[in-house]
Design a protein around this motif. Structure first.
Motif, PDB file in Angstrom:
ATOM      1  N   GLU A  69       0.769  -1.240   0.000  1.00  0.00           N
ATOM      2  CA  GLU A  69       0.000   0.000   0.000  1.00  0.00           C
ATOM      3  C   GLU A  69       0.802   1.293   0.000  1.00  0.00           C
ATOM      4  O   GLU A  69       0.243   2.369  -0.146  1.00  0.00           O
ATOM      5  CB  GLU A  69      -0.966  -0.006   1.193  1.00  0.00           C
ATOM      6  CG  GLU A  69      -1.999  -1.129   1.116  1.00  0.00           C
ATOM      7  CD  GLU A  69      -2.898  -1.226   2.342  1.00  0.00           C
ATOM      8  OE1 GLU A  69      -2.691  -0.454   3.306  1.00  0.00           O
ATOM      9  OE2 GLU A  69      -3.801  -2.079   2.336  1.00  0.00           O
TER      10      GLU A  69
ATOM     11  N   ARG B 133      -2.494   5.521   0.950  1.00  0.00           N
ATOM     12  CA  ARG B 133      -2.338   4.067   0.827  1.00  0.00           C
ATOM     13  C   ARG B 133      -2.843   3.644  -0.548  1.00  0.00           C
ATOM     14  O   ARG B 133      -3.943   4.051  -0.947  1.00  0.00           O
ATOM     15  CB  ARG B 133      -3.142   3.331   1.916  1.00  0.00           C
ATOM     16  CG  ARG B 133      -2.646   3.637   3.315  1.00  0.00           C
ATOM     17  CD  ARG B 133      -3.404   2.827   4.361  1.00  0.00           C
ATOM     18  NE  ARG B 133      -3.062   3.278   5.703  1.00  0.00           N
ATOM     19  CZ  ARG B 133      -3.502   2.717   6.821  1.00  0.00           C
ATOM     20  NH1 ARG B 133      -4.318   1.670   6.753  1.00  0.00           N
ATOM     21  NH2 ARG B 133      -3.145   3.184   7.989  1.00  0.00           N
TER      22      ARG B 133
ATOM     23  N   GLU C 128      -4.738   1.512  -2.274  1.00  0.00           N
ATOM     24  CA  GLU C 128      -5.771   0.530  -1.998  1.00  0.00           C
ATOM     25  C   GLU C 128      -6.772   0.516  -3.143  1.00  0.00           C
ATOM     26  O   GLU C 128      -6.800   1.432  -3.968  1.00  0.00           O
ATOM     27  CB  GLU C 128      -6.537   0.897  -0.716  1.00  0.00           C
ATOM     28  CG  GLU C 128      -5.638   1.047   0.502  1.00  0.00           C
ATOM     29  CD  GLU C 128      -6.302   0.542   1.752  1.00  0.00           C
ATOM     30  OE1 GLU C 128      -6.705  -0.630   1.791  1.00  0.00           O
ATOM     31  OE2 GLU C 128      -6.423   1.340   2.703  1.00  0.00           O
TER      32      GLU C 128
ATOM     33  N   ARG D 221     -13.005   3.903   1.539  1.00  0.00           N
ATOM     34  CA  ARG D 221     -11.626   3.462   1.337  1.00  0.00           C
ATOM     35  C   ARG D 221     -11.023   4.244   0.175  1.00  0.00           C
ATOM     36  O   ARG D 221     -11.491   4.143  -0.950  1.00  0.00           O
ATOM     37  CB  ARG D 221     -11.595   1.951   1.056  1.00  0.00           C
ATOM     38  CG  ARG D 221     -10.202   1.339   1.122  1.00  0.00           C
ATOM     39  CD  ARG D 221     -10.228  -0.163   0.916  1.00  0.00           C
ATOM     40  NE  ARG D 221     -10.818  -0.898   2.023  1.00  0.00           N
ATOM     41  CZ  ARG D 221     -10.228  -1.086   3.202  1.00  0.00           C
ATOM     42  NH1 ARG D 221      -9.023  -0.613   3.409  1.00  0.00           N
ATOM     43  NH2 ARG D 221     -10.837  -1.758   4.150  1.00  0.00           N
TER      44      ARG D 221
HETATM   45 MG    MG Z   1      -6.145  -1.357   5.560  1.00  0.00          MG
END
Ligand code: MG
Ligand code: ATP
Length: 422
Positions: A65, A112, A114, A120
């Motif tokens: 990440e 990150r 992701e 997210r």
């Molecule tokens: Mg995580």
């Protein structure tokens, strides 16, 4: 030319939503301050080494990440994926740990790589607190209660708090051995990721979200059977103190957190509102981290909470200002032509310096449109100047609720407006 769009996984936070962020930021500042924490701000990027060892190879963050890049001088830098390691780096660099306890809080962006989905993102925002130099369970429960208090103030009361103890280096080593022995016998039933972790970071398997691993894990040994007496005592005290504070906590022996530096207490707070991405907060004790980063042996405990996820929940609970709430204006200035606008510029400035929210429409559109916008802004008064007013050195002051109008000399206008708004 086609316009650009924001990179995948990032979002523009636009008005009026920014008003909600400001409410949340203020609430975080106030809560942390009340609990005795002072703000620290560290750089967005750090030397990559700040993260790799403390967070640990074999973790999602380090393995997959991190946004790592080489700068023009060939240094390896990483956009911070979390702030605990940077805070420890800064505390060591500036010798902040010379006087203990040290209680710090932060808030800001993290990065990150992701797969983006609701709750997210690749650039997200976290706030969190770190308490150094407090070995006892009082600090653990202070951190947990601080997190819950911030959530309560954001209107989130449907929380679920799960806690566990990972023990210390000594008892965890015995547990790791038992776990690896157990999982090795069942390696063929594990997901490929978990099989890979068996040799690299076996504890992380306990945190697996892969359905394939769940059946195996249900039978696996848990840490509670391996805690040494000091760790068991610490964990029992944490639970007793939480109970004394009226905080309901569920012991979930499968919570391990994704980071390597935790010892003893770990916890997660989730909300039923969020669905899949339902963890709002994670934290725990990291008694070995400061030493691992080159400092003295000083215990620490902290938490990190996702601000986007807090806002998602708070929005559903309807407890922060509405998404479409307009900024409140006290006075709207309406100029009917260019000369009037120029005449009003210094008056507008004086009214603003008296502390009132005042604005003027610079678009030169028709008066009815300007007055309608003034009304929509929530302003109670409009100051109108056109050719007529200019001739007499006065302005028309209109009450936007009753529509009553009076003439006021331009010189007296700031004081007159102040009187009306007092
Ligand atoms: Mg995580
Ligand atoms: P998850 O299991 O959801 O991936 P995590 O264990 O990686 O979470 P932590 O590293 O403990 O999360 O971070 C603490 C909090 O920060 C999370 O509970 C979440 O609210 C928030 N957070 C972490 N990563 C993201 C992200 N990519 N986007 C939005 N919020 C995030």
């Amino acid at each position: 030319m086609k316009h650009s769009t924001a990179p995948r996984g990032t979002v523009d936070i636009l008005p009026p939503e920014t008003a909600q962020w400001q409410v949340l930021e203020r609430l975080i500042d106030e809560t942390c301050t009340r609990f005795g924490y002072r703000e620290i701000r560290t750089p967005i990027f750090e030397s990559t080494e700040v993260f790799v060892k403390p967070i640990g190879e074999g973790t999602d963050i380090v393995d997959k990440e991190m946004y790592t890049f080489t700068d023009r001088a060939g240094r390896s830098l990483t956009l911070r994926p979390e702030l605990t390691a940077p805070v420890v780096r800064a505390a060591l660099q500036h010798n902040l740990l010379a006087s203990l306890p040290l209680k710090l809080y932060y808030r800001g962006p993290i990065f990150r790589y992701e797969r983006p989905q609701k709750g997210r993102y690749r650039q997200a925002h976290q706030w969190g607190v770190e308490c150094f130099g407090a070995p006892g369970p009082e600090a653990d429960v202070e951190i947990i209660s601080l997190g819950l208090e911030a959530m309560r103030r954001a209107g989130i009361t449907d929380y679920r708090l799960e806690i566990n103890s990972l023990g210390c280096e000594t008892c965890r080593a015995r547990f790791r051995e038992a776990l690896v022995a157990f999982l090795r016998d069942r390696a063929s039933s594990l997901s490929p990721t978990s099989r890979d972790r068996l040799s690299r970071n076996p504890l992380r398997i306990l945190d697996s979200k892969e359905p394939a691993d769940h059946d195996v894990l249900l039978q696996a040994p848990t840490m509670d059977g391996f805690l040494c007496s000091a760790c068991a005592e610490h964990f029992a005290a944490v639970r007793t103190l939480l109970e004394a504070m009226g905080i309901r906590a569920l012991h979930n022996p499968h919570i391990v957190r994704g980071l390597d530096y935790y010892t003893r207490t770990v916890f997660e707070i989730s909300s039923t509102h969020l669905g899949a991405q339902n963890t709002v907060c994670g934290g725990g004790r990291y008694d070995g981290l400061v030493k691992a980063m080159g400092g003295p042996s000083i215990p620490g405990v902290g938490l990190a909470m996702g601000m986007e996820r807090m806002l998602l929940v708070a929005r559903e609970a309807g407890t922060l200002p509405a998404r479409d709430g307009k900024p409140a204006l006290d006075v709207a200035f309406v100029a009917l032509d260019e000369a009037s606008a120029h005449l009003l510029v210094p008056v507008l400035n004086s009214v603003r310096r008296l502390g009132y929210a005042a604005d003027m429409d610079y678009t030169r559109r028709a008066i009815d449109k300007q007055l309608r916008a003034a009304g929509d802004s929530g302003a109670r008064w409009a100051v109108i100047v056109g050719e007529d007013e200019r001739a007499t050195g006065a302005a028309t002051v209109q009450n936007l609720v009753t529509r009553e109008r009076v003439r006021v000399g331009l010189d007296e206008l700031p004081a007159d407006i102040a009187r009306r708004l007092a």
